[in-house]
Design a protein around this motif. Structure first.
Motif, PDB file in Angstrom:
ATOM      1  N   ALA A  38       0.885  -1.402  -0.094  1.00 46.98           N
ATOM      2  CA  ALA A  38      -0.110  -0.230  -0.038  1.00 46.98           C
ATOM      3  C   ALA A  38       0.758   1.331   0.003  1.00 46.98           C
ATOM      4  O   ALA A  38       0.565   2.335  -0.618  1.00 46.98           O
ATOM      5  N   ILE A  39       2.007   1.289   0.606  1.00 46.66           N
ATOM      6  CA  ILE A  39       2.940   2.331   0.784  1.00 46.66           C
ATOM      7  C   ILE A  39       3.459   2.512  -0.693  1.00 46.66           C
ATOM      8  O   ILE A  39       3.783   3.653  -1.155  1.00 46.66           O
ATOM      9  N   ALA A  40       3.890   1.348  -1.171  1.00 47.46           N
ATOM     10  CA  ALA A  40       4.498   1.427  -2.612  1.00 47.46           C
ATOM     11  C   ALA A  40       3.506   2.024  -3.673  1.00 47.46           C
ATOM     12  O   ALA A  40       3.967   2.909  -4.386  1.00 47.46           O
ATOM     13  N   LEU A  41       2.101   1.794  -3.492  1.00 49.52           N
ATOM     14  CA  LEU A  41       1.161   2.094  -4.454  1.00 49.52           C
ATOM     15  C   LEU A  41       0.909   3.841  -4.188  1.00 49.52           C
ATOM     16  O   LEU A  41       0.860   4.620  -4.983  1.00 49.52           O
ATOM     17  N   PHE A  42       1.015   4.266  -2.980  1.00 46.88           N
ATOM     18  CA  PHE A  42       0.882   5.864  -2.368  1.00 46.88           C
ATOM     19  C   PHE A  42       2.126   6.347  -3.186  1.00 46.88           C
ATOM     20  O   PHE A  42       1.893   7.381  -3.802  1.00 46.88           O
ATOM     21  N   ALA A  43       3.413   5.807  -3.264  1.00 44.32           N
ATOM     22  CA  ALA A  43       4.449   6.441  -3.909  1.00 44.32           C
ATOM     23  C   ALA A  43       4.148   6.541  -5.309  1.00 44.32           C
ATOM     24  O   ALA A  43       4.502   7.598  -5.854  1.00 44.32           O
ATOM     25  N   HIS A  44       3.826   5.499  -5.811  1.00 48.64           N
ATOM     26  CA  HIS A  44       3.496   5.336  -7.442  1.00 48.64           C
ATOM     27  C   HIS A  44       2.589   6.404  -7.668  1.00 48.64           C
ATOM     28  O   HIS A  44       2.693   7.397  -8.691  1.00 48.64           O
ATOM     29  N   ARG A  45       1.278   6.608  -6.982  1.00 46.38           N
ATOM     30  CA  ARG A  45       0.660   7.590  -7.300  1.00 46.38           C
ATOM     31  C   ARG A  45       0.904   8.944  -7.160  1.00 46.38           C
ATOM     32  O   ARG A  45       0.343   9.681  -7.719  1.00 46.38           O
ATOM     33  N   SER A  46       1.811   9.057  -6.166  1.00 44.83           N
ATOM     34  CA  SER A  46       2.287  10.403  -5.851  1.00 44.83           C
ATOM     35  C   SER A  46       3.496  10.875  -6.879  1.00 44.83           C
ATOM     36  O   SER A  46       4.020  11.854  -6.674  1.00 44.83           O
ATOM     37  N   GLY A  47       3.895   9.931  -7.792  1.00 50.14           N
ATOM     38  CA  GLY A  47       5.070  10.155  -8.446  1.00 50.14           C
ATOM     39  C   GLY A  47       6.241  10.236  -7.881  1.00 50.14           C
ATOM     40  O   GLY A  47       7.305  10.820  -8.174  1.00 50.14           O
ATOM     41  N   THR A  51      12.480   4.109  -4.658  1.00 50.49           N
ATOM     42  CA  THR A  51      13.938   4.451  -3.971  1.00 50.49           C
ATOM     43  C   THR A  51      13.964   5.534  -3.467  1.00 50.49           C
ATOM     44  O   THR A  51      15.026   5.878  -2.685  1.00 50.49           O
ATOM     45  N   ASP A  52      13.127   6.494  -3.389  1.00 47.60           N
ATOM     46  CA  ASP A  52      13.527   8.089  -2.975  1.00 47.60           C
ATOM     47  C   ASP A  52      13.022   8.245  -1.773  1.00 47.60           C
ATOM     48  O   ASP A  52      12.131   8.700  -1.538  1.00 47.60           O
ATOM     49  N   GLU A  53      13.919   7.777  -0.834  1.00 46.66           N
ATOM     50  CA  GLU A  53      13.555   8.008   0.719  1.00 46.66           C
ATOM     51  C   GLU A  53      13.280   9.424   0.971  1.00 46.66           C
ATOM     52  O   GLU A  53      12.238   9.653   1.716  1.00 46.66           O
ATOM     53  N   LYS A  54      14.199  10.284   0.575  1.00 48.34           N
ATOM     54  CA  LYS A  54      13.963  11.633   0.877  1.00 48.34           C
ATOM     55  C   LYS A  54      12.614  12.231   0.531  1.00 48.34           C
ATOM     56  O   LYS A  54      12.234  12.919   1.220  1.00 48.34           O
ATOM     57  N   ALA A  55      12.239  11.754  -0.606  1.00 46.66           N
ATOM     58  CA  ALA A  55      10.805  12.306  -1.185  1.00 46.66           C
ATOM     59  C   ALA A  55       9.597  11.640  -0.438  1.00 46.66           C
ATOM     60  O   ALA A  55       8.718  12.086  -0.059  1.00 46.66           O
ATOM     61  N   LEU A  56       9.917  10.402  -0.066  1.00 46.62           N
ATOM     62  CA  LEU A  56       8.720   9.588   0.641  1.00 46.62           C
ATOM     63  C   LEU A  56       8.618   9.833   2.030  1.00 46.62           C
ATOM     64  O   LEU A  56       7.435  10.219   2.503  1.00 46.62           O
ATOM     65  N   ALA A  57       9.636   9.948   2.919  1.00 51.83           N
ATOM     66  CA  ALA A  57       9.580   9.947   4.161  1.00 51.83           C
ATOM     67  C   ALA A  57       8.973  11.175   4.752  1.00 51.83           C
ATOM     68  O   ALA A  57       7.876  10.891   5.579  1.00 51.83           O
ATOM     69  N   PRO A  58       8.856  12.403   4.278  1.00 50.44           N
ATOM     70  CA  PRO A  58       8.067  13.465   4.720  1.00 50.44           C
ATOM     71  C   PRO A  58       6.683  13.451   4.143  1.00 50.44           C
ATOM     72  O   PRO A  58       5.835  14.070   4.862  1.00 50.44           O
ATOM     73  N   ARG A  59       6.376  12.363   3.585  1.00 53.13           N
ATOM     74  CA  ARG A  59       4.831  12.369   3.090  1.00 53.13           C
ATOM     75  C   ARG A  59       4.122  11.243   3.773  1.00 53.13           C
ATOM     76  O   ARG A  59       2.967  11.136   3.578  1.00 53.13           O
ATOM     77  N   LEU A  60       4.988  10.715   4.605  1.00 49.68           N
ATOM     78  CA  LEU A  60       4.258   9.360   5.299  1.00 49.68           C
ATOM     79  C   LEU A  60       3.168   9.659   6.325  1.00 49.68           C
ATOM     80  O   LEU A  60       2.261   9.032   6.046  1.00 49.68           O
ATOM     81  N   GLY A  61       3.264  10.879   6.726  1.00 44.02           N
ATOM     82  CA  GLY A  61       2.328  11.319   7.821  1.00 44.02           C
ATOM     83  C   GLY A  61       0.923  11.517   6.915  1.00 44.02           C
ATOM     84  O   GLY A  61      -0.228  11.385   7.714  1.00 44.02           O
ATOM     85  N   GLU A  62       0.820  11.661   5.737  1.00 39.17           N
ATOM     86  CA  GLU A  62      -0.099  11.938   4.930  1.00 39.17           C
ATOM     87  C   GLU A  62      -1.133  10.402   4.594  1.00 39.17           C
ATOM     88  O   GLU A  62      -2.366  10.494   4.033  1.00 39.17           O
ATOM     89  N   ILE A  63      -0.407   9.545   4.735  1.00 44.58           N
ATOM     90  CA  ILE A  63      -1.002   8.190   4.651  1.00 44.58           C
ATOM     91  C   ILE A  63      -1.864   7.388   5.478  1.00 44.58           C
ATOM     92  O   ILE A  63      -1.454   7.545   6.595  1.00 44.58           O
ATOM     93  N   ALA A 104      12.272   4.569   7.611  1.00 43.75           N
ATOM     94  CA  ALA A 104      11.127   5.603   7.801  1.00 43.75           C
ATOM     95  C   ALA A 104       9.833   4.750   7.521  1.00 43.75           C
ATOM     96  O   ALA A 104       8.933   5.073   8.255  1.00 43.75           O
ATOM     97  N   VAL A 105       9.754   4.141   6.483  1.00 47.35           N
ATOM     98  CA  VAL A 105       8.473   3.402   6.253  1.00 47.35           C
ATOM     99  C   VAL A 105       8.354   1.960   7.164  1.00 47.35           C
ATOM    100  O   VAL A 105       7.257   1.941   7.606  1.00 47.35           O
ATOM    101  N   ARG A 106       9.514   1.635   7.426  1.00 50.15           N
ATOM    102  CA  ARG A 106       9.415   0.607   8.486  1.00 50.15           C
ATOM    103  C   ARG A 106       8.871   0.873   9.840  1.00 50.15           C
ATOM    104  O   ARG A 106       8.037   0.146  10.581  1.00 50.15           O
ATOM    105  N   ALA A 107       9.367   2.195  10.211  1.00 49.09           N
ATOM    106  CA  ALA A 107       9.066   2.567  11.643  1.00 49.09           C
ATOM    107  C   ALA A 107       7.543   2.934  11.536  1.00 49.09           C
ATOM    108  O   ALA A 107       6.659   2.886  12.476  1.00 49.09           O
ATOM    109  N   PHE A 108       7.140   3.726  10.541  1.00 48.21           N
ATOM    110  CA  PHE A 108       5.783   3.884  10.228  1.00 48.21           C
ATOM    111  C   PHE A 108       4.759   2.930  10.273  1.00 48.21           C
ATOM    112  O   PHE A 108       3.717   3.122  10.921  1.00 48.21           O
TER     113      PHE A 108
END
Ligand code: DC
Length: 222
Positions: A38-47, A51-63, A104-108
């Motif tokens: 599900a997190i991978a799908l979120f990343a995919h849909r958000s463009g 592998t882009d941890e810097k871009a994904l980590a700050p967005r995790l709170g929205e998921i 960050a994803v694992r902690a989330f």
């Protein structure tokens, strides 16, 4: 609450087996791979590249990711939308493996998984359940099978769903994912010292279900 951890590589039959055994025991089956998907799908849909941890980590709170159970079947919701089918597409497998390497994803996802085990008797499957998520699980099982056997099963599942993919592609993907999951720095796939090792190579699904159920009943005295 009783918790049973089942870990092992992709395609060892963990989900199919654990779901059936949980139904027989009246436990909740938690498929944690679906959360990473599900997190991978979120990343995919958000463009965001997987592998882009810097871009994904700050967005995790929205998921908003949630698990719900309908007729014993686990459904995964992303922002209220049932994405259970979409996360099973072949490209989501590799993407989930990539995002799952991010600390960050694992902690989330850690708290969500632990909350499920606090609330229900669970059979939880994944890669790090016995080692990280539920180190005090009542029983740990490490379920494996040869890469060829695992690729064959996954390939049959894809064909049934009408996905156009060859056996060789599935085998390559399984080997790459094994490598990723075993070699990542955080919570790598490995057998917990106190896990019972079960190998399902050559088994039918029914044989594997019986093996796992018998192991659980013996070990927990059920
Ligand atoms: O079990 P699966 O194929 O649906 O899992 C998808 C990916 O998620 C897998 O390659 C590794 C990752 N995963 C993980 O790192 N930890 C878990 N507990 C479950 C899955």
């Amino acid at each position: 609450m009783i918790s049973i951890a089942i870990d092992g590589p992709s395609g060892a039959g963990k989900s199919s087996i654990a779901r059936r055994v949980a139904a027989r025991l009246g436990y909740v089956y938690v498929d944690t791979g679906a959360l990473y998907r599900a997190i991978a799908l979120f990343a995919h849909r958000s463009g965001i590249a997987d592998t882009d941890e810097k871009a994904l980590a700050p967005r995790l709170g929205e998921i908003e990711v949630e698990l719900a159970y309908q007729e014993g079947k686990q459904h995964v919701f992303l922002g209220g939308e049932d994405v259970s089918e979409e996360i099973r597409r072949p490209e989501m497998s590799m993407a989930a493996s990539q995002v799952s390497a991010q600390p960050a994803v694992r902690a989330f996802l850690l708290e969500l998984q632990r909350q499920m085990a606090d609330k229900y008797n669970v059979i939880m499957d994944g890669r790090d359940i016995g080692t990280v998520v539920l180190p005090k699980a009542d029983l740990k099982i490490y379920l494996t099978a040869s890469a060829e056997d695992r690729a064959l099963r996954r390939h049959q599942e894809f064909l049934k769903r009408g996905e156009d993919i060859s056996y060789d592609e599935v085998l390559t993907d399984i080997n790459r994912r094994d490598y990723n999951d075993i070699h990542r720095e955080i919570a790598p796939l490995c057998r917990a010292k106190d896990a019972v090792l079960l190998d399902t190579t050559g088994n039918t699904l029914e044989q594997s279900v019986a093996l796992v159920e018998q192991t659980i009943r013996e070990q927990l005295g059920l």
